[in-house]
Design an enzyme around this catalytic site. Sequence first.
Site, short mmCIF file in Angstrom:
data_model
loop_
_atom_site.label_atom_id
_atom_site.label_comp_id
_atom_site.label_asym_id
_atom_site.label_seq_id
_atom_site.Cartn_x
_atom_site.Cartn_y
_atom_site.Cartn_z
N HIS A 159 61.38 -39.45 -26.95
CA HIS A 159 61.42 -38.30 -26.03
C HIS A 159 61.44 -38.71 -24.56
CE1 HIS A 159 60.92 -35.62 -29.43
NE2 HIS A 159 60.09 -36.54 -29.90
N SER A 190 55.31 -36.53 -29.07
CA SER A 190 56.38 -35.59 -29.40
C SER A 190 55.94 -34.14 -29.43
CB SER A 190 57.02 -35.97 -30.74
OG SER A 190 56.05 -35.98 -31.75
N LYS A 238 68.43 -37.14 -29.58
CA LYS A 238 67.67 -36.21 -28.72
C LYS A 238 68.40 -36.13 -27.37
CE LYS A 238 63.48 -36.56 -31.42
NZ LYS A 238 63.92 -37.29 -32.60
#
Length: 402
Positions: free
Chosen positions: A216, A188, A255
């Site tokens: 991610h 990350s 995200k």
Amino acid sequence: MRALAMSRLTSELDDALEQRTARGLRRERRIVDSAQGARLRVDGREVLHFGSNDYLGLAGERRVVAAAQEGAARYGVGAGASHLISGHFAPHDAIERELAAWIAPCPSARALLFSTGYLANLAIVTALVGRGDAVFADKLNHACLNDAALLSRADFVRYAHADLKALEQRLASSGAKRKLIATDAVFSMDGDIAALGSLLELAEKYDAWLAVDDAHGFGVLGEESAADPGNSGRGTLAQLGLVSERIVYMATLGKAAGVAGAFVAAHESVIETLIQTARSYIFTTAAPPMLACALAASLALIRDEPERRAHLFALIDRWRDAAAALPWRTLPSMTAIQPLILGANSEALSISDALWKRDIWVPAIRPPTVPRGSARLRITFSASHTIDDVDRLAEALADVAQ
Ligand SMILES: Cc1ncc(COP(=O)(O)O)c(C=O)c1O
């Protein structure tokens, strides 16, 4: 007497807070007053922003917002209870089925929604290992995987970042009853991708689970190809073509998916075990069903608009070319996370501040989020940026470097 004792307690806290400030570790929250995106209204000013994980620009996307509004109109704004009591709604169920079919890391996979990625990681690790077992963790894993290992009471064995030899030594010498290897798929704060194929081989050799945190990578990685249509944005496992019953896959939905929450996709026995035993699933209120409605819209956009990812990767290429001319160290990341390593906390704060004065917001990241001495600007790109935005950032940094 009580007031006196209390003032000692609070003054200890104040001393510790002052020490934080002196070490450049005090965090401040800026106040955002617009939807997430490349341009934000923050603390009363308009800024160009490179600090979110909204990699595909979906957090403020019109169709996702409309789906949330329709969801709120039909289901209200709160789930009212945990999933096992009375808070499991039709949109939750629909999205779990859709994710299971799309993201299956093995045959007979199911998916399970969580309110946050933090809770999902706590659930995975604590449900699969306990006392007498061991968790093997990359040193750069996200803090919540570490917290999960500590909470599980299993031995917590960390290996140097990406050092598979060190990991194998530790696996070979472990007498643990059950073993679990835990890793970020895309790290990350560094943006590099874990060697998941080799990690899976080690998991097979040493009969371990492989918990993959793709916070991610989901939405960003996973190439569309003629051989594998529908792969776009399916994440790091899909990109590497990995399938196994040992894999317990977790991805967050706040995200690239632009909403909130997380899901675990794994063999049906793992998912049923999480439902029956994972305390961070059982003892928390379900996420509002309107968010599951928003997620249905955002998953459709991840799948149907691969041009968002293509644009994101064009921005990343542009940035990597420009960053090579800057005096700071970059890392070998091909993802949307592009750190500039500045070293000292004060240096990271002062460069971030200099950008802020030029109406560009890139937050400074300092320990304990990153190792000591590696404070950085964690620059993140989003499909909502333009090539001109990237150039403006590079020019501002070149100016600040003078
Ligand atoms: C790698 C990783 N895992 C898990 C999380 C936690 O996810 P959430 O924000 O949904 O709790 C984050 C970030 O927040 C993350 O970066």
